[in-house]
Design a protein around this motif. Sequence first.
Motif, PDB file in Angstrom:
ATOM      1  N   GLU A  54       0.834  -1.209   0.000  1.00 14.00           N
ATOM      2  CA  GLU A  54       0.000   0.000   0.000  1.00 14.00           C
ATOM      3  C   GLU A  54       0.864   1.252   0.000  1.00 14.00           C
ATOM      4  O   GLU A  54       0.614   2.201  -0.760  1.00 14.00           O
ATOM      5  N   ALA A  57       2.542   1.754  -3.475  1.00 16.50           N
ATOM      6  CA  ALA A  57       1.604   2.241  -4.491  1.00 16.50           C
ATOM      7  C   ALA A  57       1.264   3.712  -4.267  1.00 16.50           C
ATOM      8  O   ALA A  57       1.268   4.515  -5.211  1.00 16.50           O
ATOM      9  N   LEU A  58       0.982   4.083  -3.024  1.00 14.72           N
ATOM     10  CA  LEU A  58       0.628   5.477  -2.724  1.00 14.72           C
ATOM     11  C   LEU A  58       1.807   6.411  -2.962  1.00 14.72           C
ATOM     12  O   LEU A  58       1.640   7.503  -3.515  1.00 14.72           O
ATOM     13  N   SER A  84      -1.052   7.550 -10.786  1.00  7.46           N
ATOM     14  CA  SER A  84      -1.618   6.269 -10.368  1.00  7.46           C
ATOM     15  C   SER A  84      -0.547   5.190 -10.431  1.00  7.46           C
ATOM     16  O   SER A  84       0.342   5.234 -11.282  1.00  7.46           O
ATOM     17  N   GLN A  86       0.022   0.736  -9.408  1.00 13.98           N
ATOM     18  CA  GLN A  86      -0.599  -0.498  -8.940  1.00 13.98           C
ATOM     19  C   GLN A  86       0.465  -1.499  -8.491  1.00 13.98           C
ATOM     20  O   GLN A  86       1.467  -1.704  -9.180  1.00 13.98           O
ATOM     21  N   HIS A 119      -3.259  -3.437  -5.101  1.00 12.64           N
ATOM     22  CA  HIS A 119      -3.361  -2.085  -4.544  1.00 12.64           C
ATOM     23  C   HIS A 119      -3.269  -1.094  -5.702  1.00 12.64           C
ATOM     24  O   HIS A 119      -2.210  -0.954  -6.326  1.00 12.64           O
ATOM     25  N   SER A 120      -4.371  -0.413  -5.992  1.00 11.62           N
ATOM     26  CA  SER A 120      -4.412   0.576  -7.074  1.00 11.62           C
ATOM     27  C   SER A 120      -4.488   1.953  -6.437  1.00 11.62           C
ATOM     28  O   SER A 120      -5.553   2.394  -5.995  1.00 11.62           O
ATOM     29  N   ALA A 121      -3.352   2.626  -6.349  1.00 15.93           N
ATOM     30  CA  ALA A 121      -3.288   3.932  -5.699  1.00 15.93           C
ATOM     31  C   ALA A 121      -3.531   5.049  -6.701  1.00 15.93           C
ATOM     32  O   ALA A 121      -3.170   4.941  -7.875  1.00 15.93           O
ATOM     33  N   SER A 134      -5.249  11.620  -2.140  1.00 11.35           N
ATOM     34  CA  SER A 134      -4.766  10.275  -2.472  1.00 11.35           C
ATOM     35  C   SER A 134      -5.642   9.200  -1.845  1.00 11.35           C
ATOM     36  O   SER A 134      -6.234   9.397  -0.783  1.00 11.35           O
ATOM     37  N   ASP A 136      -5.963   4.543  -1.764  1.00  8.77           N
ATOM     38  CA  ASP A 136      -5.548   3.215  -2.212  1.00  8.77           C
ATOM     39  C   ASP A 136      -6.794   2.351  -2.314  1.00  8.77           C
ATOM     40  O   ASP A 136      -7.481   2.129  -1.312  1.00  8.77           O
ATOM     41  N   VAL A 138      -8.262  -1.280  -2.953  1.00 10.97           N
ATOM     42  CA  VAL A 138      -7.802  -2.665  -2.898  1.00 10.97           C
ATOM     43  C   VAL A 138      -8.798  -3.586  -3.599  1.00 10.97           C
ATOM     44  O   VAL A 138      -9.999  -3.521  -3.353  1.00 10.97           O
TER      45      VAL A 138
END
Length: 212
Positions: A54, A57-58, A84, A86, A119-121, A134, A136, A138
């Motif tokens: 996490e 990604a962030l 973005s 991931q 995790h797609s931030a 921002s 995250d 999931v």
Amino acid sequence: MLPDSPSAQTQGRPALILASSSRYRRELLERLRIPFSTAVPAIDETPRAGETPEATALRLAGEKARAVAAALPAGAARTLVIGSDQVATFDGRQIGKPGTHERALEQLQSMRGREVLFHSALSLLDTSTGQTDSVDVVTKVRFRDLPDAALDAYLRAEEPYDCAGSAKSEGLGIALLEAIESDDPTALIGLPLIALTRMLLAAGYPLLEAQS
């Protein structure tokens, strides 16, 4: 680093830049029918020692947005920059893009019958304030327990070597999956549009107004 084409302000809308070279993210953003440009952020995407998926990604999503914003000309009009990233993970290991057929097959073999977290931030940077929003998102994905021959056939058909997890859920890769659990169906493809539209609306971007 600079945008591929100017995304000028129109009717009070700030310019919008997608800080990504991913064709998947670009195609997703096009669904919103709003003008934007793209720029490739020059950053090191290597995970840091001890960093959680996490956090990786962030951090990378934010760094991409900041890198592109920093390259804008001095005095540029208000711009919203989308970053973005991931990261896929299971068994405590981060899974990157395979790059080759052999690595992709190894990924799919190790994940069959298992649950993988993606995790797609997402980060939205407003250059007028310097503030970043921002999140995250999931996604839980459970892979089917398929034989090597089936996995090999899939990879040769779709060649998803630029995708973390080695499968395109929006294509034939859906046949490899037993279940997908997520609050944002586009997150797994690479750009969480539910989260993004919330951010854009909060930033005052008129998504749903008539466009001329």
